[in-house]
Design a protein around this motif. Structure first.
Motif, PDB file in Angstrom:
ATOM      1  N   GLY A  45      53.620 -52.220   2.153  1.00 49.24           N
ATOM      2  CA  GLY A  45      53.186 -51.428   3.300  1.00 49.24           C
ATOM      3  C   GLY A  45      51.690 -51.156   3.241  1.00 49.24           C
ATOM      4  N   PRO A  46      51.091 -50.688   4.342  1.00 46.19           N
ATOM      5  CA  PRO A  46      49.647 -50.417   4.362  1.00 46.19           C
ATOM      6  C   PRO A  46      49.302 -49.127   3.621  1.00 46.19           C
ATOM      7  CG  PRO A  46      50.625 -49.827   6.463  1.00 46.19           C
ATOM      8  CD  PRO A  46      51.719 -50.475   5.664  1.00 46.19           C
ATOM      9  N   LEU A  47      48.195 -49.167   2.889  1.00 44.87           N
ATOM     10  CA  LEU A  47      47.704 -47.973   2.211  1.00 44.87           C
ATOM     11  C   LEU A  47      46.772 -47.207   3.135  1.00 44.87           C
ATOM     12  CD1 LEU A  47      46.885 -49.384  -1.351  1.00 44.87           C
ATOM     13  CD2 LEU A  47      48.975 -48.226  -0.584  1.00 44.87           C
ATOM     14  N   GLU A  48      46.815 -45.881   3.062  1.00 45.10           N
ATOM     15  CA  GLU A  48      45.909 -45.049   3.833  1.00 45.10           C
ATOM     16  C   GLU A  48      45.475 -43.856   3.001  1.00 45.10           C
ATOM     17  OE1 GLU A  48      47.998 -43.907   7.334  1.00 45.10           O
ATOM     18  OE2 GLU A  48      49.358 -42.554   6.302  1.00 45.10           O
ATOM     19  N   PRO A  49      44.315 -43.251   3.334  1.00 43.75           N
ATOM     20  CA  PRO A  49      43.789 -42.161   2.509  1.00 43.75           C
ATOM     21  C   PRO A  49      44.673 -40.920   2.526  1.00 43.75           C
ATOM     22  CG  PRO A  49      42.083 -43.098   3.893  1.00 43.75           C
ATOM     23  CD  PRO A  49      43.385 -43.655   4.388  1.00 43.75           C
ATOM     24  N   VAL A  50      44.586 -40.195   1.431  1.00 41.70           N
ATOM     25  CA  VAL A  50      45.296 -38.924   1.295  1.00 41.70           C
ATOM     26  C   VAL A  50      44.257 -37.806   1.345  1.00 41.70           C
ATOM     27  CG1 VAL A  50      46.724 -37.492  -0.203  1.00 41.70           C
ATOM     28  CG2 VAL A  50      47.100 -39.970  -0.110  1.00 41.70           C
ATOM     29  N   TYR A  51      44.453 -36.842   2.232  1.00 35.81           N
ATOM     30  CA  TYR A  51      43.530 -35.718   2.373  1.00 35.81           C
ATOM     31  C   TYR A  51      44.150 -34.456   1.794  1.00 35.81           C
ATOM     32  CZ  TYR A  51      41.151 -38.915   5.541  1.00 35.81           C
ATOM     33  OH  TYR A  51      40.503 -40.000   6.064  1.00 35.81           O
ATOM     34  N   ASP A  52      43.352 -33.705   1.075  1.00 31.32           N
ATOM     35  CA  ASP A  52      43.817 -32.469   0.451  1.00 31.32           C
ATOM     36  C   ASP A  52      44.160 -31.454   1.540  1.00 31.32           C
ATOM     37  OD1 ASP A  52      44.277 -30.169  -0.959  1.00 31.32           O
ATOM     38  OD2 ASP A  52      42.302 -30.080  -1.920  1.00 31.32           O
ATOM     39  N   PRO A  53      45.430 -31.054   1.669  1.00 29.24           N
ATOM     40  CA  PRO A  53      45.791 -30.103   2.732  1.00 29.24           C
ATOM     41  C   PRO A  53      45.148 -28.731   2.541  1.00 29.24           C
ATOM     42  CG  PRO A  53      47.641 -30.464   1.240  1.00 29.24           C
ATOM     43  CD  PRO A  53      46.598 -31.463   0.864  1.00 29.24           C
ATOM     44  N   ALA A  54      44.669 -28.458   1.323  1.00 25.88           N
ATOM     45  CA  ALA A  54      44.050 -27.158   1.055  1.00 25.88           C
ATOM     46  C   ALA A  54      42.540 -27.179   1.269  1.00 25.88           C
ATOM     47  CB  ALA A  54      44.359 -26.728  -0.376  1.00 25.88           C
ATOM     48  N   ARG A  55      41.963 -28.320   1.654  1.00 27.86           N
ATOM     49  CA  ARG A  55      40.516 -28.382   1.842  1.00 27.86           C
ATOM     50  C   ARG A  55      40.099 -27.463   2.989  1.00 27.86           C
ATOM     51  NH1 ARG A  55      42.776 -32.262   4.827  1.00 27.86           N
ATOM     52  NH2 ARG A  55      41.736 -33.151   6.674  1.00 27.86           N
ATOM     53  N   ARG A  56      38.896 -26.916   2.866  1.00 22.37           N
ATOM     54  CA  ARG A  56      38.392 -26.044   3.927  1.00 22.37           C
ATOM     55  C   ARG A  56      37.939 -26.901   5.109  1.00 22.37           C
ATOM     56  NH1 ARG A  56      33.866 -24.451   6.246  1.00 22.37           N
ATOM     57  NH2 ARG A  56      33.763 -22.346   7.135  1.00 22.37           N
ATOM     58  N   LEU A  57      38.400 -26.561   6.298  1.00 22.80           N
ATOM     59  CA  LEU A  57      38.014 -27.284   7.496  1.00 22.80           C
ATOM     60  C   LEU A  57      36.951 -26.500   8.266  1.00 22.80           C
ATOM     61  CD1 LEU A  57      41.517 -28.542   8.708  1.00 22.80           C
ATOM     62  CD2 LEU A  57      39.801 -29.755   7.347  1.00 22.80           C
ATOM     63  N   PRO A  58      36.038 -27.185   8.925  1.00 18.77           N
ATOM     64  CA  PRO A  58      34.953 -26.498   9.612  1.00 18.77           C
ATOM     65  C   PRO A  58      35.396 -25.881  10.931  1.00 18.77           C
ATOM     66  CG  PRO A  58      34.804 -28.842  10.007  1.00 18.77           C
ATOM     67  CD  PRO A  58      35.936 -28.654   9.033  1.00 18.77           C
ATOM     68  N   THR A  59      34.605 -24.946  11.418  1.00 12.58           N
ATOM     69  CA  THR A  59      34.816 -24.383  12.746  1.00 12.58           C
ATOM     70  C   THR A  59      34.135 -25.273  13.786  1.00 12.58           C
ATOM     71  OG1 THR A  59      32.787 -23.076  12.689  1.00 12.58           O
ATOM     72  CG2 THR A  59      34.779 -22.066  11.758  1.00 12.58           C
ATOM     73  N   ARG A  60      34.409 -25.000  15.049  1.00 12.46           N
ATOM     74  CA  ARG A  60      33.721 -25.727  16.115  1.00 12.46           C
ATOM     75  C   ARG A  60      32.207 -25.563  15.994  1.00 12.46           C
ATOM     76  NH1 ARG A  60      37.402 -23.699  21.290  1.00 12.46           N
ATOM     77  NH2 ARG A  60      39.280 -24.965  20.866  1.00 12.46           N
ATOM     78  N   ALA A  61      31.775 -24.336  15.768  1.00 19.26           N
ATOM     79  CA  ALA A  61      30.333 -24.072  15.683  1.00 19.26           C
ATOM     80  C   ALA A  61      29.694 -24.813  14.515  1.00 19.26           C
ATOM     81  CB  ALA A  61      30.091 -22.568  15.552  1.00 19.26           C
ATOM     82  N   GLU A  62      30.393 -24.911  13.398  1.00 20.74           N
ATOM     83  CA  GLU A  62      29.843 -25.635  12.243  1.00 20.74           C
ATOM     84  C   GLU A  62      29.703 -27.125  12.546  1.00 20.74           C
ATOM     85  OE1 GLU A  62      31.348 -22.936   8.438  1.00 20.74           O
ATOM     86  OE2 GLU A  62      32.746 -24.340   9.390  1.00 20.74           O
ATOM     87  N   ILE A  63      30.687 -27.684  13.198  1.00 14.85           N
ATOM     88  CA  ILE A  63      30.606 -29.098  13.566  1.00 14.85           C
ATOM     89  C   ILE A  63      29.441 -29.328  14.532  1.00 14.85           C
ATOM     90  CG2 ILE A  63      31.785 -30.974  14.791  1.00 14.85           C
ATOM     91  CD1 ILE A  63      34.430 -29.847  13.689  1.00 14.85           C
ATOM     92  N   GLU A  64      29.316 -28.466  15.529  1.00 14.14           N
ATOM     93  CA  GLU A  64      28.275 -28.632  16.542  1.00 14.14           C
ATOM     94  C   GLU A  64      26.869 -28.538  15.956  1.00 14.14           C
ATOM     95  OE1 GLU A  64      29.349 -25.568  19.249  1.00 14.14           O
ATOM     96  OE2 GLU A  64      30.895 -26.772  20.263  1.00 14.14           O
ATOM     97  N   ALA A  65      26.721 -27.839  14.827  1.00 16.86           N
ATOM     98  CA  ALA A  65      25.407 -27.671  14.202  1.00 16.86           C
ATOM     99  C   ALA A  65      25.016 -28.868  13.339  1.00 16.86           C
ATOM    100  CB  ALA A  65      25.396 -26.397  13.360  1.00 16.86           C
ATOM    101  N   ARG A  66      25.936 -29.784  13.108  1.00 20.86           N
ATOM    102  CA  ARG A  66      25.670 -30.923  12.234  1.00 20.86           C
ATOM    103  C   ARG A  66      24.995 -32.063  13.002  1.00 20.86           C
ATOM    104  NH1 ARG A  66      31.599 -31.104   9.154  1.00 20.86           N
ATOM    105  NH2 ARG A  66      31.231 -29.302   7.775  1.00 20.86           N
ATOM    106  N   PRO A  67      24.399 -33.022  12.289  1.00 20.22           N
ATOM    107  CA  PRO A  67      23.803 -34.195  12.949  1.00 20.22           C
ATOM    108  C   PRO A  67      24.831 -34.934  13.796  1.00 20.22           C
ATOM    109  CG  PRO A  67      23.094 -34.074  10.668  1.00 20.22           C
ATOM    110  CD  PRO A  67      24.149 -33.026  10.830  1.00 20.22           C
ATOM    111  N   ARG A  68      24.359 -35.557  14.877  1.00 21.07           N
ATOM    112  CA  ARG A  68      25.255 -36.238  15.814  1.00 21.07           C
ATOM    113  C   ARG A  68      25.585 -37.634  15.310  1.00 21.07           C
ATOM    114  NH1 ARG A  68      24.286 -34.636  22.078  1.00 21.07           N
ATOM    115  NH2 ARG A  68      24.656 -32.392  21.818  1.00 21.07           N
ATOM    116  N   SER A  69      26.551 -37.698  14.439  1.00 22.32           N
ATOM    117  CA  SER A  69      27.045 -38.958  13.899  1.00 22.32           C
ATOM    118  C   SER A  69      28.511 -38.772  13.564  1.00 22.32           C
ATOM    119  CB  SER A  69      26.261 -39.362  12.638  1.00 22.32           C
ATOM    120  OG  SER A  69      26.646 -38.550  11.537  1.00 22.32           O
TER     121      SER A  69
END
Length: 424
Positions: A45-69
């Motif tokens: 079967g295909p392999l796919e990345p595993v993401y830590d469910p406990a990782r801190r996720l950013p807010t909308r405002a934090e994302i909007e403040a980052r470079p546009r990429s």
């Protein structure tokens, strides 16, 4: 004495790359350490990345403040540290298209325009940016791909910028624009007799024999995640909400699958308002194995022999076809296949209503949207996003015969006046 390119490649090989997410099998769940392997050793079967469910996720405002990429959504990408190459790809325009909406009979149509993506003018820049960071993270100094054109352009361009050696394999009869758009960056370009599926089979052997990072083969688990960022951007550009429906071209099926995943990720994180969008897939009638699978209601792709001018999506045995079909079904969407004549008309309609010149895959997307609207699958109340994945300057051969011949006049006003009179 070594050449500047060889010296740059050596420098990349010695450079400390980013840490990568671990992998797991999408089918059986077996774990795998970060590696240039895309297939589960237990069940294939295909392999796919595993993401830590406990990782801190950013807010909308934090994302909007980052470079546009694409890296503004880095918590949902498998590169765990800051990227070291291709740091500025992504965040392409989302264009309102009222004239196209009227032609389709929907409330609102928007064009996600990856025809102007940096650096090679297709959505493949997103997946390659992720794959090359994975390659550097794994200590690889040579990358490559099997491609119908857009991926070849992107790997060649981004590898040149990163100082990585690149081997690019394409079908022998690829469009001139895509050959030139690859060769200009100085990779080792190899034209292979046969279809894309023949090229792909050869590249699987190449990856095993030489240990290179073939982005859409042994790095596919990382590579595919870059497509999600198109969905992330659409949601943010709509004011952190979902559209009613999204239509995208299908080649291997990964883009549509990852678009669906991208919307689900941001909704799960509480960042997008609205219901999950209905997903619609588009293919050329001369190579429509995923559309056929959706229509049949089956679970297994039946490979086809490609016969279409839409070469960028002419994959007869799509690796992610069944996953794309599942995303279409579970979202309440649909799929449509269109003729070569219809896709050329779709390219012209897109250009004449939006000012966007898309390649053959764009024509397939627009023509399929028209067909789905006529069939009642798209609704008059819908807000629809059309994903335009490549630039029309790459496939001028497809539309040239359909365009009227421009008149030639002497530099005299009376001749222009005669043309104006004749046009009334």
């Amino acid at each position: 004495m070594s050449s500047p390119v060889a010296a740059a490649c050596t420098a990349v090989a010695k450079r400390s790359g980013p840490r990568l997410a671990s992998l797991s099998c999408r089918l059986c769940g077996a774990p795998s350490d970060p590696s240039p392997v895309a297939v589960c050793e237990h069940c294939l079967g295909p392999l796919e990345p595993v993401y830590d469910p406990a990782r801190r996720l950013p807010t909308r405002a934090e994302i909007e403040a980052r470079p546009r990429s694409i890296w503004r959504y880095r918590e949902w990408l498998p590169i765990l540290d800051a990227p070291v190459v291709s740091e500025d790809t992504g965040f392409t325009p989302l264009l309102d298209a009222p004239a196209l909406a009227r032609a389709l009979g929907v409330r609102r149509a928007l064009v996600k325009n990856d025809a102007v993506s940096h650096p090679s003018c297709s959505f493949k820049d997103r997946v390659v940016a992720v794959a090359l960071n994975a390659a550097v993270g794994l200590g690889l100094d040579t990358v490559g791909c099997a491609s119908t054109g857009n991926l070849a352009n992107s790997v060649a361009a981004q590898a040149a910028r990163a100082g990585l050696a690149a081997w690019i394999f394409v079908p022998e009869d690829l469009e001139v624009g895509k050959i030139v758009g690859t060769a200009i960056y100085g990779p080792r370009l190899v034209r292979v007799k046969g279809t894309y599926d023949d090229v792909n089979r050869l590249c699987a052997q190449v990856a095993d024999r030489f240990g290179w990072g073939l982005v859409n083969l042994n790095l596919r688990g990382y590579y595919g995640e870059g497509s999600k960022t198109m969905a992330h951007e659409i949601g943010e550009q709509l004011g952190w909400r979902t559209p009613d429906a999204v239509i995208a071209p299908m080649a291997g099926g990964s883009l549509l699958t990852k678009l669906d995943k991208g919307f689900r990720e941001l909704r799960t994180a509480g960042l997008l308002d609205g219901a999950a969008p209905r997903m619609y897939g588009a293919q050329a009638a001369g190579c429509a194995p995923i559309v056929n699978l959706v229509a049949s209601g089956g679970e297994k792709i039946e490979p086809v022999q490609p016969r279409t001018i839409a070469r960028s999506i002419a994959i007869g045995n799509p690796a992610d076809g069944r996953f794309a079909a599942k995303a279409i079904r579970t979202s309440g969407g649909g799929a449509a296949a269109v003729t070569d004549e219809e896709l050329v008309a779709g390219i012209r309609l897109l250009a004449e209503t939006t000012g966007v010149f898309g390649e053959t895959a764009a024509g397939v997307t627009v023509a399929a949207a028209l067909k789905l609207a006529r069939e009642g699958q798209l609704r008059p109340t819908d807000e629809l996003v059309l994903c335009i994945t490549g630039n029309g300057l790459k496939t001028v051969e497809a539309v040239l015969p359909a365009l009227p011949e421009a008149p030639v006049v002497a530099g005299k006003l009376r001749e222009v006046a005669a043309l104006v009179e004749a046009s009334r």
